[in-house]
Write a protein that holds these residues in place. Structure first.
Motif, PDB file in Angstrom:
ATOM      1  N   VAL A 131     -19.405   1.671  -0.711  1.00  0.00           N
ATOM      2  CA  VAL A 131     -19.934   2.763   0.357  1.00  0.00           C
ATOM      3  C   VAL A 131     -19.180   4.081   0.255  1.00  0.00           C
ATOM      4  CG1 VAL A 131     -20.209   3.292   2.779  1.00  0.00           C
ATOM      5  CG2 VAL A 131     -20.521   0.886   2.048  1.00  0.00           C
ATOM      6  N   ASP A 132     -17.845   4.151   0.191  1.00  0.00           N
ATOM      7  CA  ASP A 132     -16.881   5.146  -0.156  1.00  0.00           C
ATOM      8  C   ASP A 132     -15.992   5.034  -1.201  1.00  0.00           C
ATOM      9  OD1 ASP A 132     -16.071   7.643   1.992  1.00  0.00           O
ATOM     10  OD2 ASP A 132     -14.353   6.913   0.745  1.00  0.00           O
ATOM     11  N   TYR A 133     -16.282   5.648  -2.217  1.00  0.00           N
ATOM     12  CA  TYR A 133     -15.254   5.674  -3.369  1.00  0.00           C
ATOM     13  C   TYR A 133     -13.970   5.838  -3.203  1.00  0.00           C
ATOM     14  CZ  TYR A 133     -13.324   6.871  -7.991  1.00  0.00           C
ATOM     15  OH  TYR A 133     -12.546   7.035  -9.153  1.00  0.00           O
ATOM     16  N   GLY A 134     -13.489   6.849  -2.225  1.00  0.00           N
ATOM     17  CA  GLY A 134     -12.055   7.083  -1.950  1.00  0.00           C
ATOM     18  C   GLY A 134     -11.306   6.010  -1.146  1.00  0.00           C
ATOM     19  N   ALA A 135     -12.163   5.435  -0.159  1.00  0.00           N
ATOM     20  CA  ALA A 135     -11.573   4.465   0.553  1.00  0.00           C
ATOM     21  C   ALA A 135     -11.342   3.201  -0.261  1.00  0.00           C
ATOM     22  CB  ALA A 135     -12.703   4.043   1.843  1.00  0.00           C
ATOM     23  N   ARG A 136     -12.097   2.911  -1.159  1.00  0.00           N
ATOM     24  CA  ARG A 136     -11.958   1.587  -2.272  1.00  0.00           C
ATOM     25  C   ARG A 136     -10.523   1.926  -2.740  1.00  0.00           C
ATOM     26  NH1 ARG A 136     -14.335  -1.431  -0.233  1.00  0.00           N
ATOM     27  NH2 ARG A 136     -12.284  -2.472  -0.878  1.00  0.00           N
ATOM     28  N   LEU A 137     -10.640   3.102  -3.503  1.00  0.00           N
ATOM     29  CA  LEU A 137      -9.490   3.398  -4.428  1.00  0.00           C
ATOM     30  C   LEU A 137      -8.022   3.417  -3.509  1.00  0.00           C
ATOM     31  CD1 LEU A 137      -8.643   4.006  -7.171  1.00  0.00           C
ATOM     32  CD2 LEU A 137      -8.864   6.385  -7.054  1.00  0.00           C
ATOM     33  N   MET A 138      -8.160   4.139  -2.386  1.00  0.00           N
ATOM     34  CA  MET A 138      -6.878   3.820  -1.492  1.00  0.00           C
ATOM     35  C   MET A 138      -6.466   2.887  -0.999  1.00  0.00           C
ATOM     36  SD  MET A 138      -7.430   6.962   1.581  1.00  0.00           S
ATOM     37  CE  MET A 138      -9.260   7.294   1.362  1.00  0.00           C
ATOM     38  N   SER A 139      -7.413   1.914  -1.012  1.00  0.00           N
ATOM     39  CA  SER A 139      -7.162   0.297  -0.332  1.00  0.00           C
ATOM     40  C   SER A 139      -6.489  -0.178  -1.662  1.00  0.00           C
ATOM     41  CB  SER A 139      -8.338  -0.198   0.042  1.00  0.00           C
ATOM     42  OG  SER A 139      -8.076  -1.462   0.518  1.00  0.00           O
ATOM     43  N   ALA A 140      -7.126   0.085  -2.809  1.00  0.00           N
ATOM     44  CA  ALA A 140      -6.651  -0.686  -4.001  1.00  0.00           C
ATOM     45  C   ALA A 140      -5.271  -0.423  -4.452  1.00  0.00           C
ATOM     46  CB  ALA A 140      -7.536  -0.289  -5.159  1.00  0.00           C
ATOM     47  N   TYR A 141      -5.061   1.135  -4.381  1.00  0.00           N
ATOM     48  CA  TYR A 141      -3.544   1.577  -4.591  1.00  0.00           C
ATOM     49  C   TYR A 141      -2.609   1.136  -3.634  1.00  0.00           C
ATOM     50  CZ  TYR A 141      -5.139   5.007  -8.115  1.00  0.00           C
ATOM     51  OH  TYR A 141      -5.623   5.780  -9.302  1.00  0.00           O
ATOM     52  N   ALA A 142      -2.945   1.373  -2.332  1.00  0.00           N
ATOM     53  CA  ALA A 142      -2.006   0.952  -1.215  1.00  0.00           C
ATOM     54  C   ALA A 142      -1.859  -0.656  -1.474  1.00  0.00           C
ATOM     55  CB  ALA A 142      -2.565   1.177   0.205  1.00  0.00           C
ATOM     56  N   SER A 143      -2.757  -1.420  -1.800  1.00  0.00           N
ATOM     57  CA  SER A 143      -2.482  -2.928  -1.739  1.00  0.00           C
ATOM     58  C   SER A 143      -1.417  -3.305  -2.578  1.00  0.00           C
ATOM     59  CB  SER A 143      -3.894  -3.537  -1.963  1.00  0.00           C
ATOM     60  OG  SER A 143      -4.788  -3.137  -1.095  1.00  0.00           O
ATOM     61  N   VAL A 144      -1.205  -2.668  -3.949  1.00  0.00           N
ATOM     62  CA  VAL A 144      -0.289  -3.114  -4.923  1.00  0.00           C
ATOM     63  C   VAL A 144       0.972  -2.039  -4.799  1.00  0.00           C
ATOM     64  CG1 VAL A 144      -2.120  -4.102  -6.207  1.00  0.00           C
ATOM     65  CG2 VAL A 144      -1.627  -1.655  -6.405  1.00  0.00           C
ATOM     66  N   VAL A 145       1.197  -1.390  -3.709  1.00  0.00           N
ATOM     67  CA  VAL A 145       2.486  -0.813  -3.749  1.00  0.00           C
ATOM     68  C   VAL A 145       3.630  -1.681  -3.310  1.00  0.00           C
ATOM     69  CG1 VAL A 145       3.618   0.853  -1.975  1.00  0.00           C
ATOM     70  CG2 VAL A 145       1.455   1.618  -3.115  1.00  0.00           C
ATOM     71  N   GLU A 146       4.530  -1.813  -4.237  1.00  0.00           N
ATOM     72  CA  GLU A 146       5.671  -2.574  -3.950  1.00  0.00           C
ATOM     73  C   GLU A 146       6.774  -2.061  -2.882  1.00  0.00           C
ATOM     74  OE1 GLU A 146       4.994  -5.686  -4.920  1.00  0.00           O
ATOM     75  OE2 GLU A 146       7.009  -5.857  -5.859  1.00  0.00           O
ATOM     76  N   ALA A 147       6.237  -2.253  -1.581  1.00  0.00           N
ATOM     77  CA  ALA A 147       7.247  -1.683  -0.576  1.00  0.00           C
ATOM     78  C   ALA A 147       6.713  -2.621   0.779  1.00  0.00           C
ATOM     79  CB  ALA A 147       7.369  -0.588  -0.554  1.00  0.00           C
ATOM     80  N   GLN A 148       7.855  -2.600   1.725  1.00  0.00           N
ATOM     81  CA  GLN A 148       7.270  -3.176   2.912  1.00  0.00           C
ATOM     82  C   GLN A 148       8.013  -2.422   4.097  1.00  0.00           C
ATOM     83  OE1 GLN A 148       8.175  -7.473   3.286  1.00  0.00           O
ATOM     84  NE2 GLN A 148       6.139  -7.830   2.418  1.00  0.00           N
ATOM     85  N   LYS A 149       8.895  -1.546   3.826  1.00  0.00           N
ATOM     86  CA  LYS A 149       9.390  -0.971   4.921  1.00  0.00           C
ATOM     87  C   LYS A 149       8.708   0.602   4.810  1.00  0.00           C
ATOM     88  CE  LYS A 149      14.027  -2.340   5.187  1.00  0.00           C
ATOM     89  NZ  LYS A 149      14.421  -2.801   3.845  1.00  0.00           N
ATOM     90  N   PRO A 150       8.065   0.866   6.125  1.00  0.00           N
ATOM     91  CA  PRO A 150       7.338   2.256   6.216  1.00  0.00           C
ATOM     92  C   PRO A 150       7.944   3.345   5.411  1.00  0.00           C
ATOM     93  CG  PRO A 150       7.520   1.400   8.225  1.00  0.00           C
ATOM     94  CD  PRO A 150       8.505   0.472   7.361  1.00  0.00           C
ATOM     95  N   GLU A 151       9.200   3.862   5.490  1.00  0.00           N
ATOM     96  CA  GLU A 151       9.863   4.621   4.734  1.00  0.00           C
ATOM     97  C   GLU A 151       9.792   4.564   3.109  1.00  0.00           C
ATOM     98  OE1 GLU A 151      11.164   3.027   7.083  1.00  0.00           O
ATOM     99  OE2 GLU A 151      12.807   1.721   6.379  1.00  0.00           O
ATOM    100  N   GLU A 152       9.988   3.199   2.811  1.00  0.00           N
ATOM    101  CA  GLU A 152       9.858   3.035   1.304  1.00  0.00           C
ATOM    102  C   GLU A 152       8.687   3.228   0.841  1.00  0.00           C
ATOM    103  OE1 GLU A 152      11.328  -1.022   0.661  1.00  0.00           O
ATOM    104  OE2 GLU A 152      13.153  -0.529   1.372  1.00  0.00           O
ATOM    105  N   ILE A 153       7.447   2.600   1.663  1.00  0.00           N
ATOM    106  CA  ILE A 153       6.107   3.114   1.327  1.00  0.00           C
ATOM    107  C   ILE A 153       5.972   4.492   1.066  1.00  0.00           C
ATOM    108  CG2 ILE A 153       3.840   2.741   2.184  1.00  0.00           C
ATOM    109  CD1 ILE A 153       4.733   0.145   3.826  1.00  0.00           C
ATOM    110  N   ASP A 154       6.315   5.309   2.085  1.00  0.00           N
ATOM    111  CA  ASP A 154       6.135   6.850   2.096  1.00  0.00           C
ATOM    112  C   ASP A 154       6.907   7.408   0.670  1.00  0.00           C
ATOM    113  OD1 ASP A 154       4.601   7.568   4.272  1.00  0.00           O
ATOM    114  OD2 ASP A 154       6.067   7.245   5.588  1.00  0.00           O
ATOM    115  N   GLY A 155       7.909   6.862   0.499  1.00  0.00           N
ATOM    116  CA  GLY A 155       8.552   7.437  -0.708  1.00  0.00           C
ATOM    117  C   GLY A 155       7.844   6.950  -2.009  1.00  0.00           C
ATOM    118  N   ILE A 156       7.095   5.980  -2.124  1.00  0.00           N
ATOM    119  CA  ILE A 156       6.368   5.746  -3.362  1.00  0.00           C
ATOM    120  C   ILE A 156       4.944   6.636  -3.328  1.00  0.00           C
ATOM    121  CG2 ILE A 156       4.729   3.992  -4.426  1.00  0.00           C
ATOM    122  CD1 ILE A 156       6.845   1.819  -3.498  1.00  0.00           C
TER     123      ILE A 156
END
Lengths: 684, 351, 208, 494
Positions: free
Chosen positions: B292-317
């Motif tokens: 339905v929405d290309y960007g949403a799919r890609l965002m979801s995929a990228y974010a899903s495999v980001v290796e961090a759990q703390k919000p600030e670490e996630i933001d860093g990546i």
């Protein structure tokens, strides 16, 4: 297939109808959702009543319905009810949707117009969603009748025996050399005061000798794979250096072993054992273990006394750890608790002031089989205390340590008080916050201790010191406490203080939870499927909990849970097969590019990558249906049954059909449909 | 609309109608496009002659001659198939798109601009006023009086008309009903040829007519499917930018090396050309089947495999993705669920 | 028992009697909430059983887990006219599916960056952790978010409203679907139907 | 007043649109050449990371994406103050030369050439590549197709894709080429040299061999005396990829050269309210309207301009062709000392000279020992700031100018695109052609063709300006009386 939807709006007496204009909602649905396939919309007093359910069943036939939406209470209450009714009408039960207009509307809002408008929107959402529902069939899996019980305490033993007696195989894994757990360390059990050993030992023996039980002591679970009915468990059987098949448990090796070692486990540091030992006399199995770090042979290659004297030639210094693979259908986790470490409260002086004891130490003092043969004496091993204080809630009900109540300490403390008064002339003072005696005969026991002359000071002990300030305090332990009944600060000199330490989760509880794929709370207690209605099941099918692993419990509760868990397991074994909710993820290979984004999404390892085909795939039985991989797939190649993109997107459209004021949010109702309409127009 | 747009001339129409009634009629029309799509068609090279043989090309302004007036005079549905490349940027483009829709049996959204808005769709991040103001006040522009093009200008000799710049760029299917889509910026020539052959076969009855809404000349999966690079499970602990790394490992998935590659979310069909030359997929083939929405799919995929759990670490990546809007909607903004920025929409409503 | 007759003459939607919730002419946002089946949805149930009141502006969708949350859903909600979206899941470390809520958290943080790049205020997309026991807390958070969005004013994303005027002849479409399908839409305004500017204006008038 | 609208049938597509106004006597009063479209790259590139510009700006034009790819990459290099390794520059120029061969071939045979080869008065329906094939034979058609194939194959080998290449990045290229590829490219280069010579021969036979054509070329109707712009190497020879930009006056004086970064000292853009495209002019001279001569800032940037501005070609065969062209059309130097050809139709000839140069240059580069070196990247170390990148697009000098924040995200963008340079000259040529042929309101088929030729010789790439294909503007003339009623329609394939 064109949708023919029946809509049912429940009054729930006045629970819903009191706030939501249910008739108006039904009228609105009938008129304005016709183009969405609604062919009939009714409102009814109690949809969950048999008459209400009958409405659904009859309409399905009469109006040839193929979708049902019930606007009533939370699906968590009646989803099954109406799915069943739908099935009775001859439809697939999953073609029925529940819309919660009670918990999420009438009960939480007061403005009738707004609540009615919201009910319409929620209903529209349900209608849109149900249009995209697919018929589903539950997934059937076979149940392997063998069961794994982890933890050989009283809870684990109870579970084991229940299942074994029912005629099914049980593997009982215990990390220590013997089963028995904490209970084996106790002297008496409250409130009946029967000797722990006397009631526990027979059950240990029963477990140890049961033909259906395979005892795996001195062993630990290392890996759990598979899913309900079909788990593959890897167990490490640590080397005993004693051949279990040859050893007859005569005990001569322990006699002859020249090396004494302080016993930190069973005797909590108060006694000594040999380098080859069984933790206690009634140990099951009676097969000893060589304490490698303390064994002279392993340290400097000499001695072998045990080997010399063993007629059975059971000693085997070359033995190595064994890795066993077990196939089981269900798992019961009964790994128990750790005692709160009283050292964490420095002002209580444990470890610094010799005559401050922990509850477990005191149990050993009282035990006839203990280091003092049951004599209650000071750390010097001879002096009998004249005054003893028992401090309750040590490490419990205290935000600095554990906020929860450890449940057993009150009764344990009362038991100690009783034992002291029974066996010594000593004077006993209990320092408590509240006395909690919820249990059969518990309050009576409290009365009894009071009658026996036990003193009770209500107040949280601030400090325990040996620094005498007043006359009569010299050489004593002074307990500093505010007596909240008299409102006075008191300093009470005592010879001995017992800290009734609380219970807390095993220090490795969180890793264990990961190992078995269950979740646990912040503290580390395992989380039950439902704390009241399903206390021994977990969110993971086929994995159960019993005893203190899910929170502090006394012996009766632990035993009951062991039996309860066993009953749940037996139920599944009897069914031979079980149904899993068909809420599952599926990879559509033709769309999967093998990017492997999804591979790390599944905490249950249900997703695997098939190198040969270069695609990922989901094992339906292992899939728990969370849908995380569905949302993660950049190619949209994973679909989630029950919560598909189509269903959720449609529900969003429906929910946003009306504004907060109940007026249409957009000029035209459904862009999507609109496009459908145009396509038809162009084709025509 | 300039009056010249609708001259009533029957003659050429009659002629073109008479001309080889047997052959199916083909029209190729470029709206707001870069011409790359036409070049891609020309790049089927000698096959172009076969196309000329199979069809009566009634309109291909960029390569052959043809008359708008002829099209106007045609009967509705007289053109068998019309390929539209380019996006809808002015009121006039929209008008012609609708005309061709009326005159054609099948309309094909040809290439990224027509099907998803392409790079020019990024214009929907700004208001049309901002776009004009920027273009006519650059540092090399000599425009003291702040002159802007106007859609009606009174020249000394008479009135001059310009097409109106629409507040937002639109895709073809947001303007007319579209039968088929051929994705790509531009579509790969071999894919174009394959698609044309399929259509010809269908018209001769020797092949099935693709169901309405089909995507032609592309795969069902995403670019990774065609990418030769080795892929492992994804764990992203940092995003890198291409100029920061002298040479990426030629064997391993670029995304695993931290380079934001759009391959996982982008429809297959190009042959993974860019990753093959150590450049990240930028997503020109658009979303995969059913997305339905290309960007949403890609965002979801990228974010899903980001290796961090703390919000600030996630933001860093996530800071490694300096331009989220561009990264996720580089080609598909105009066809995304939101279709543009709030600024663009508000401007559109003001007008 | 009262059984509603299925068929009735078509009438306009929203014939809700009594006052609209917009008493005092306050802007009443519509908020879509995504909840986790195991925690926040149960929290909402609990709020209900406890009769804890909160504003009626929120409409909840149940997912099995916040990990199911696809950014597409959130963008869809905005494009369909939601003024804000509330995402809720189990507290970190307490996910029913062990750790999926962390994936939701990461998607949320990335989507936040993207929608802000598109000019949508961050307050319109909020994340609230709520355990099954936190009915009161969830109700409080819903009230807070509602007030924050009320203060922001409507988002009113026009995409959804423009779909029908984007190049399709409404009349033809509706004739083709037997007219009264979903209630007759207003005609696209503007003298020249091809004239997008006119349309935009017309749309806004029609809605405001 | 009567009005003639010369109007591409695809006017709605955003192609150029010509409005000619006649005075009451039916003489040309004025002509307006409108560009009716804009896409706004300068706006929406802001906010993008600078390393994406080579691929983003590709989409300005699918006909010459290579030009934008290179200009953007060079601007990005400048933004990062990084100098790519020599092999990377060689690769870029090699790709670029292959592109020139393809592009000039396409124009000569498919677009501009047919006017001559098939004949200016042949029916328009035949004045296309098919007509060319009919005239000079199928095998030529085959060769033309082969030339385009070859070029695109080289572009794909180096750039990763045939259209919209992907490999130029700040600091160099993403990858090098293999020895096999190099050998293939060299082969193609040598083939292209022969093809270019063959094309010049055709031009000789068909154009120079025909007095009528020669006369037309030299006629005043196709003559303008403007300034000329083009890029020069250090020996002041024509270069496409790099160098300083030179300006030569109508009287043959090279008034100066500038480094790309100084472009704003030399060029400014004039705005008219009746078109979406701006009119660049020489800042130092100033905007004097649509007039030629040394006092008007109007300049021209075409193959002919590049040759007029340069001292010659950097390769032997091309130099010989250059000499021959100037011997033939401008044997004598102008007062300023340089030989200048002001006859616009000679642009076709100049284009073939460049075709030959590009082919020779391909071989030079393909045989450079460093061309297969893997050392194609320099990782930037400095803070990104601002940078200008400049190349010679086939249709004129192309300038990209970027400003970024410290993360290398664009804060401002300025583009002066190839064809834009020639906007004013095209408008003037169109008007002049009209003036030459329209008298007393008499309009005929010939008019259209002459006007179209005047327009087409510039090979105007509205892909760059407004995104239609170069020179492809089938024309339609609507003649209206003063009430605006259409009294007659003429169009090319009636």
């Amino acid at each position: 297939m064109t949708e023919r939807i029946g809509v049912y709006v429940c009054h729930c007496g006045s629970n819903i109808a009191g706030v939501v204009d249910v008739a108006e909602v039904a009228r609105w649905a009938a008129e304005n959702l016709r183009d969405r396939g609604v062919v009939i919309a009714r409102d009814y007093k109690f949809m969950c009543s048999s008459a209400g359910q009958q409405l659904v069943t009859d309409d399905i036939k009469e109006y040839d319905l193929n979708r049902i939406v019930v606007a009533a209470c939370s699906p968590h209450l009646h989803e099954r009810t109406f799915r069943t009714a739908t099935a009775r009408g001859g439809l697939n039960p999953y073609l029925c949707e529940l819309v919660s207009i009670r918990e999420q509307d009438s009960w939480v809002h007061t403005n009738k117009a707004a609540a009615t408008a919201k009910a319409k929107a929620l209903l529209a959402g349900g209608v849109e969603r149900v249009r995209r529902n697919e018929p589903m069939e539950p997934i059937k899996v076979d149940i392997n009748p063998a069961t794994l019980v982890v933890g050989g305490g009283i809870a684990g033993i109870s579970a084991t025996l229940e299942i074994a007696d029912a005629g099914f195989k049980v593997y009982l894994v215990e990390k220590d050399p013997s089963i028995g757990g904490h209970m084996a360390q106790f002297d008496k059990t409250f409130p009946t005061l029967d000797c722990a050993a006397c009631i526990l030992t027979p059950r240990m023996v029963a477990a140890g000798t049961h033909p259906n039980v395979e005892l795996l002591t001195w062993s630990e679970v290392e890996k759990v794979e598979g899913y309900v009915g079909n788990f593959t468990v890897t167990v490490r059987k640590k080397a005993r250096y004693v051949n279990e098949d040859l050893c007859n448990g005569c005990g001569v090796c322990q006699e002859k072993c020249p090396w004494k070692v302080p016993d930190d486990v069973f005797e909590v540091g108060m006694g000594r054992r040999k380098a080859i030992y069984t933790p206690f006399d009634q140990a099951v199995p009676r097969i000893p273990v060589i304490d490698r770090p303390n064994c002279a042979y392993f340290k400097n290659g000499t001695c072998k006394a045990c080997e010399k004297f063993c007629d059975a030639n059971a000693i085997d210094f070359t033995q190595e750890d064994q890795i066993l693979t077990l196939q089981v259908g269900n798992i019961i986790i009964a790994t128990g608790y750790d005692l709160f470490d009283a050292r964490r409260i420095p002002q209580y002086g444990y470890g610094r002031l010799p005559n401050v004891f922990t509850s477990l130490e005191f149990e050993r003092l009282c035990s006839a089989a203990g280091p003092t043969n049951g004599n209650i004496v000071l750390r010097d091993g001879k002096t009998a205390p004249k005054t003893i204080g028992i401090v309750h809630c040590v490490g419990s009900r205290d935000k600095n340590y554990n906020a929860y109540c450890s449940a057993i300490c009150c009764m344990q403390s009362l038991k100690f008080a009783h034992l002291v008064m029974e066996r010594t002339g000593a004077e006993v003072t209990n320092f408590y916050i509240d006395i909690r005696t919820p249990g059969k005969g518990y309050e009576e026991f409290y009365e009894r201790v009071l009658e026996e002359g036990g003193h009770f000071v209500r107040g949280k002990v601030a400090d325990i010191t040996d620094a005498a300030r007043l006359p009569g305090e010299e050489g004593k332990l002074i307990v500093q406490v505010e007596d909240t009944l008299t409102g006075k600060q008191r300093r009470i000199p005592l010879d001995m203080v017992v800290l009734s330490a609380g219970l807390q989760p095993r220090q490795n509880a969180k890793d264990a939870a990961k190992l078995f794929g269950i979740s646990c709370s912040f503290d580390g207690w395992a989380i039950e499927k439902h704390p009241k209605l399903d206390p021994v099941a977990t969110m993971t099918e086929g994995v159960f909990v019993a005893g203190c692993v899910s929170g502090p419990k006394d012996i009766p509760a632990s035993v009951a849970q062991g039996a309860a868990a066993a009953a749940r397991v037996l139920g599944m074994i009897q069914q031979k097969q079980m149904n899993l909710e068909p809420i599952k993820a599926t990879v559509h290979a033709e769309h999967c590019s093998g990017c492997r984004i999804c591979n790390t999404m599944c905490p249950y390892n249900a997703i695997s990558f098939i190198e040969a085909e270069g695609v990922s795939s989901v094992n339906a039985a292992m899939c728990q249906g969370c849908g995380t991989c569905v949302a993660a797939c950049p190619a949209g190649a994973i679909s989630g049954s029950g919560f598909s993109d189509e269903q959720v997107l449609a529900q969003i459209e429906g929910l946003l059909r009306l504004g907060a004021d109940g007026e249409p949010l957009r000029r035209t109702a459904y862009p999507a449909t609109h496009h459908e309409a145009i396509e038809e127009a162009v084709r025509a | 609309m300039s009056p010249a747009a609708k001259p009533k001339v029957a003659a050429p129409a009659a002629k073109s109608a008479a001309k080889s009634a047997a052959k199916p009629k083909l029209a190729i029309f470029g709206a707001a496009s870069c011409g790359g799509c036409d070049i891609a068609i020309v790049n089927i090279h000698e096959h172009i002659l076969e196309v000329a043989a199979a069809f009566d090309i009634v309109l291909w302004p960029t390569i052959l001659d043809g008359k708008y007036s002829d099209v106007e005079a045609m009967a509705d549905g007289e053109i068998t198939i019309t390929l539209v490349s380019g996006s809808m940027r002015t009121d006039e483009t929209v008008h012609l798109a609708k005309l061709l829709r009326r005159k054609s049996k099948f309309v094909v959204a040809f290439g990224s601009c027509a099907s998803e808005g392409c790079i020019p769709g990024l214009a929907n991040l700004s208001s049309s006023k901002e776009i004009l103001d920027t273009a006519f006040s650059t540092s090399s522009t000599d425009n003291p009086d702040g002159i802007r093009p106007v859609w009606e200008y009174q020249a000394p000799e008479g009135v001059l008309h310009l097409p109106e710049f629409e507040p937002m760029l639109r895709t073809l299917d947001q303007v007319v009903d579209v039968d088929y889509t051929i994705p790509g910026c531009p579509p790969e020539s071999k894919q174009i040829w394959a698609a044309l052959q399929a259509v010809v076969a269908a018209l001769n009855g020797t092949g099935p007519l693709p169901p309405k809404g089909s995507v032609l000349g592309a795969g069902e999966s995403t670019v990774c499917d065609e990418c030769a690079r080795k892929r492992d499970v994804k764990k992203i602990s940092r995003f890198v930018r291409i100029q920061q790394v002298a040479a990426f490992d030629p064997e391993i998935c670029l995304l695993e090396q931290g380079l934001p590659c759009n391959g996982p979310a982008t429809r297959s069909g190009c042959g993974a050309l860019c990753p093959a030359v150590a450049a990240p997929c930028i997503g020109c083939y658009g979303a995969a089947e059913g997305v339905v929405d290309y960007g949403a799919r890609l965002m979801s995929a990228y974010a899903s495999v980001v290796e961090a759990q703390k919000p600030e670490e996630i933001d860093g990546i996530l800071d490694g993705i300096v331009d989220p809007a561009g990264q996720f909607y580089r080609f598909s903004l105009a066809s995304s669920l939101l279709r543009g920025s709030k600024a663009a929409w508000n401007d559109g409503e003001k007008q | 028992m009262s059984a509603q007759a299925p068929v009735a003459p078509a009438s306009t939607e929203g014939a809700t009697p009594a006052a609209s919730p917009a008493e005092g002419g306050l802007f009443e946002p519509v908020i879509i909430g995504f909840t986790c089946n195991w925690c926040s949805y149960r929290a909402a149930d609990l709020a209900g059983t406890a009769r804890t009141k909160y504003p009626p502006n929120i409409r909840l969708i149940r997912l099995m887990c916040s990990g199911r949350l696809d950014p597409t859903f959130i963008l869809k909600a905005f494009s369909e006219g939601a003024d804000a979206v509330l995402v809720s899941g189990c507290h970190p470390g307490e996910c029913h599916y062990i750790e999926q809520n962390y994936k939701a958290l990461r998607r949320f943080q990335l989507l936040q960056r993207t929608i802000q790049a598109l000019g949508i205020e961050p307050e319109r997309l909020q994340l609230v952790w709520a355990s099954a026991a936190e009915g009161v807390r969830l109700a409080g958070e819903i009230a807070r978010v509602t007030e924050e969005v009320r203060a922001l004013g409507p988002l009113n994303w026009p995409a959804a409203r423009l779909v029908d005027v984007d190049g399709v002849d409404l009349d033809a479409a509706w004739e083709a679907t037997g007219g009264d399908a979903a209630g007759p839409p207003e005609k696209a305004g503007g003298a020249n139907p091809d004239h997008a500017h006119g349309n935009h204006a017309a749309v806004v008038e029609a809605v405001k | 007043m009567e009005r003639i609208t010369i109007d591409p049938v695809t006017r709605l597509e955003g192609h150029g649109k010509i409005e000619i106004f006649l005075d009451p006597d039916g003489e040309v009063a004025n002509a307006y050449f409108q560009i009716p479209e804009l896409r706004g790259f300068e706006r929406f590139c802001v906010g993008r990371p600078v390393e994406e510009m080579p691929t983003l700006t590709n989409r300005i034009c699918g006909v010459c994406p290579e030009a934008h790819h290179m200009a953007a990459a060079k601007a990005a290099d400048a933004v990062y103050h990084v100098d790519p390794p020599r092999p990377a520059k060689l690769l870029r120029e090699l790709l670029y030369s292959a592109f020139y061969v393809t592009d000039h071939t396409t124009h000569f045979y498919a677009l501009g050439g047919p006017d001559f080869i098939v004949g200016p008065d042949a029916p328009a329906a035949e004045r296309n590549i098919l007509g060319v094939i009919g005239k000079v034979g199928m095998e030529v058609g085959g060769q033309v197709i082969q030339a385009r194939k070859n070029g695109h194959n080289v572009i794909e080998m180096i750039g990763g894709r045939k259209i919209h290449p992907a490999t130029a990045v700040p600091g160099g290229m993403t990858k090098g080429i293999t020895e096999e590829q190099r050998a293939e490219i060299e082969k193609i280069g040598r083939w292209s040299i022969e093809f270019a010579q063959f094309s010049l021969k055709i031009f000789d036979q068909i154009v120079l061999g025909n007095d009528a054509y020669k006369e037309m070329v030299l006629s005043d109707g196709y003559t303008h005396r403007t300034y000329y712009m083009g890029m020069l190497d250090e020996k002041n020879k024509v270069n496409f990829y790099d160098g300083r930009v030179g300006i030569t006056s109508p009287d043959g004086t090279r008034v100066g050269t500038y480094a790309p970064a100084e472009y704003r000292d030399w060029i400014a853009e004039h705005v008219e309210p009746w078109t979406y495209l701006k009119f660049p002019y020489l800042k130092k001279i100033g905007w004097k309207g649509f007039v030629d001569g040394a006092d008007s800032g109007v300049y021209c940037a075409t193959p002919l301009s590049r040759l007029n501005n340069a001292d010659g070609m950097a390769t032997p065969l091309a130099q010989a062709a250059y000499e021959r062209m100037y011997e033939t059309l401008a044997p004598k130097p102008e007062s300023g000392g340089k030989r200048i050809i002001h006859h616009r139709l000679a642009t076709h000839w100049a284009r073939l000279v460049e075709l030959l140069y590009a082919a020779e240059r391909m071989v030079e580069l393909a045989t450079d020992p460093e061309i297969t070196s893997p050392n194609v990247r320099t990782v930037p170390t400095e803070k990104p700031t601002e940078g200008v990148g400049c190349v010679e697009a086939p249709r004129g000098t192309l300038t990209h100018h970027y400003w970024t924040d410290e993360r290398g995200v664009l804060t401002s963008v300025n583009l002066i695109v190839g064809t834009t340079n020639n906007y004013a000259p095209i408008a003037m040529s169109v008007k002049k052609a009209a003036e030459t042929v329209i008298h007393k309101g008499v309009v005929n088929q010939g008019l259209l063709n002459r006007v179209e030729m005047a327009f087409r010789l510039y090979d105007p790439c509205f892909g760059c300006a407004t995104h239609s294909l170069p020179g492809e503007m089938p024309l339609q003339v609507a003649i209206r009386n003063s009430d605006g009623e259409v009294i007659e329609i003429l169009s090319q394939n009636c």
